[in-house]
Enzyme design. Structure first.
Site, mmCIF file in Angstrom:
data_model
loop_
_atom_site.group_PDB
_atom_site.id
_atom_site.type_symbol
_atom_site.label_atom_id
_atom_site.label_comp_id
_atom_site.label_asym_id
_atom_site.label_seq_id
_atom_site.Cartn_x
_atom_site.Cartn_y
_atom_site.Cartn_z
ATOM 1 N N CYS A 144 -36.838 5.610 -19.218
ATOM 2 C CA CYS A 144 -37.185 4.718 -18.103
ATOM 3 C C CYS A 144 -37.908 3.475 -18.625
ATOM 4 O O CYS A 144 -37.690 2.357 -18.137
ATOM 5 C CB CYS A 144 -38.082 5.433 -17.095
ATOM 6 S SG CYS A 144 -37.293 6.844 -16.309
ATOM 7 N N CYS A 166 -25.759 6.767 -13.850
ATOM 8 C CA CYS A 166 -26.787 7.361 -14.698
ATOM 9 C C CYS A 166 -28.045 7.679 -13.907
ATOM 10 O O CYS A 166 -29.012 8.210 -14.452
ATOM 11 C CB CYS A 166 -27.139 6.444 -15.852
ATOM 12 S SG CYS A 166 -25.710 5.914 -16.789
#
Lengths: 127, 407
Positions: free
Chosen positions: A106, A37
């Site tokens: 994030c 990812c």
């Protein structure tokens, strides 16, 4: 993509980069994400007998926002209790770093890393 | 280092600056004192002069690829050329069959056009390239069927710069009476193209990849044997009915000039660029865990695509803000998609995420290469110090044996 000044600052001068002994009884390790990812965060905390996070370190493979998010949470976690640390939410991180919507994942990852590190420590204590 | 101008441009495959000589020629086709007329105006000198300029440019484009000027159709760029070629053939020849063959590493302008045709009921085979990026001709032959009407394979890949054996594929297609389209956006002016010899039926070109302006391209449409197309843009019947729309004289003249210069200078330029590219690769290749993506021999001079393992591409680009490069990692959503080209080569997600594409061109200087080698080495080393994957690699952990929590 334009990054905020805070992201650039954490990216250029990352705080608390490092590694703690993952086998030590007073260390909790959280590793989240996947190489496939494009981001992997490893967050480690060292906890005192009275439950205070004495030290927090990280290493992150990922984009600038991922590096900044993990750097920021190590700063925030130090000196906090485990309970307090678990209250750090991704939205706080995203807001502090002015992450654009496409980078909010994030901050989610950083929150997951906190939970994983705390849980790892608690599991060790219980075991 | 004193006369280095930052940032340094290493993205010539994305686009190129217009050559000064091209810009000069274009400016002469815009204002009242210049060649502004509509090339389709048949009743006065303004039109005749523009038409003459357009035909001269057509001659320059044809000359670079050894074609007849009457085989050149102006378009807005390679994307339109690819659309016109693929949809145009599919629609015109649908009575002969509905099967199309292409490859997984084509440009999106080809892949997405094929997807659209699938929605219209066509059957498309997407070939897997070999790990070096090249098409295995045996696999291509196996994919050909009686109802195959079109093969579309690019000449030079935009990401990894590998050169496909277009001449051989052309022979295979002609033998079986299958129409062959080639996207040559990245090869014109960089690789020799001789359409007298190569059995290519349709070829797409772009101006802005070889120092011409953006917004103009061309499609080569073979006359012998004659290839027919169903027009995708209808109107005044320009370009022998294949592509209507007033011809943009200044754009066309710019493309013509760019192709004229390319024909004159491409061999000397290729030698110079190849030296710079090799100098860059020699600077990287002895680093630990560095991988070249795509075949080194069958590769266009200006391309270097490298993976710096255990470093994520976007963060690497952040550290390299003094140089303009592109990354195979597109970390812009929660489902992070690495380069589909590198994935089609069988590269792992990590390596695809860790890739940088350097493309070198007409204005690249040797000192820029040396500066870049140092900069990249420092950045990679800094980011590896930050990378948990690098730690694990150094401890001897096999990353494939780890159960990752995909997100």
């Amino acid at each position: 993509m334009a990054y905020s000044e805070k992201v650039m600052d954490h990216y250029e001068n990352p705080r608390n980069v490092g590694t703690l002994d993952k086998d030590a009884a007073n260390v909790g390790t959280g590793m989240v994400g996947a190489p496939a990812c494009g981001d992997v965060m490893r967050l480690q905390i060292q906890v005192s007998d009275d439950g205070i996070i004495e030290n927090a370190v990280f290493k992150t493979y990922g984009c600038g926002s991922a590096i900044a998010s993990s750097s920021l949470v190590t700063e925030w976690m130090k000196g906090k209790t485990l309970e307090e640390a678990k209250k750090i939410k991704n939205l706080d991180i995203a807001e502090e770093l002015a992450l654009p919507p496409v980078k909010v994942h994030c901050s989610v990852l950083a929150e997951d890393a906190i939970s994983a590190a705390v849980e790892d420590y608690l599991k060790k204590r219980a075991g | 280092m004193s006369n280095l101008k930052l940032p340094i441009y290493f993205d010539y495959s994305a686009t190129t600056p217009v050559d000064e000589r091209v810009a000069e020629a274009m400016i002469k086709c815009m204002t009242f004192d210049g060649n502004f007329g509509n090339p389709a105006s048949r009743s006065h000198a303004f039109g005749w002069n523009s038409e003459e300029a357009v035909e001269e440019a057509r001659g320059h484009v044809a000359a670079l690829i050894n074609a007849d000027p009457r085989e050149i159709v102006w378009t807005s760029g390679a994307t339109e050329s690819n659309n016109l070629a693929i949809k145009g053939v599919a629609h015109f020849y649908k009575k002969n069959g509905k099967h199309i063959i292409t490859s997984k590493t084509e440009h999106k302008a080809v892949l997405d056009t094929c997807r659209q045709l699938e929605r219209e009921g066509y059957d498309v085979t997407y070939l897997d390239p070999e790990p070096n990026g090249l098409i295995d001709l045996k696999k291509l032959a196996d994919a050909m069927r009686d109802d195959t009407i079109l093969v579309s394979i690019m000449h030079v890949n935009n990401e990894i710069g590998v050169i496909q054996d277009i001449a051989a594929i052309g022979e295979m297609c002609r033998e079986r009476k299958i129409i062959f389209h080639v996207d040559a956006a990245q090869s014109a002016g960089k690789v020799d193209i001789d359409l007298e010899k190569m059995k290519v039926d349709l070829m797409s070109f772009s101006a802005h990849k070889i120092y011409g302006p953006k917004g103009i391209g061309a499609l080569y449409v073979r006359r012998k044997p004659r290839i027919r197309l169903e027009a995708q843009m209808h109107g005044g019947g320009h370009e022998r009915g294949m592509r209507s729309g007033t011809l943009a004289t200044h754009q066309i003249v710019g493309m013509g000039e760019a192709f004229r210069i390319a024909k004159q200078e491409m061999h000397a330029e290729n030698d110079r660029i190849m030296k710079l590219r090799n100098r860059l690769w020699n600077g990287f290749k002895d680093m630990e865990e560095v991988y070249l993506n795509g075949d080194f021999e069958h590769r266009v001079a200006g391309n270097l695509n490298v993976s710096f393992n255990f470093v994520e591409g976007e963060s690497l680009i952040m550290a390299l803000k003094d140089i303009a490069v592109s990354s195979g990692s597109a970390c812009t959503s929660s489902s992070l998609e690495p380069s589909y080209v590198l994935r089609a080569l069988g590269r792992s997600d990590e390596l695809a995420h860790s890739s940088l594409r350097f493309t070198i061109g007409r204005y690249t200087k040797e000192e820029e290469i040396d500066y870049t080698i140092n900069l990249v080495k420092q950045a990679v080393s800094k980011l590896r110090d930050l990378s948990p994957l690098w730690d694990m690699f150094k401890e001897g952990v096999d990353l494939n044996s780890v159960e990752w929590a995909a997100h």
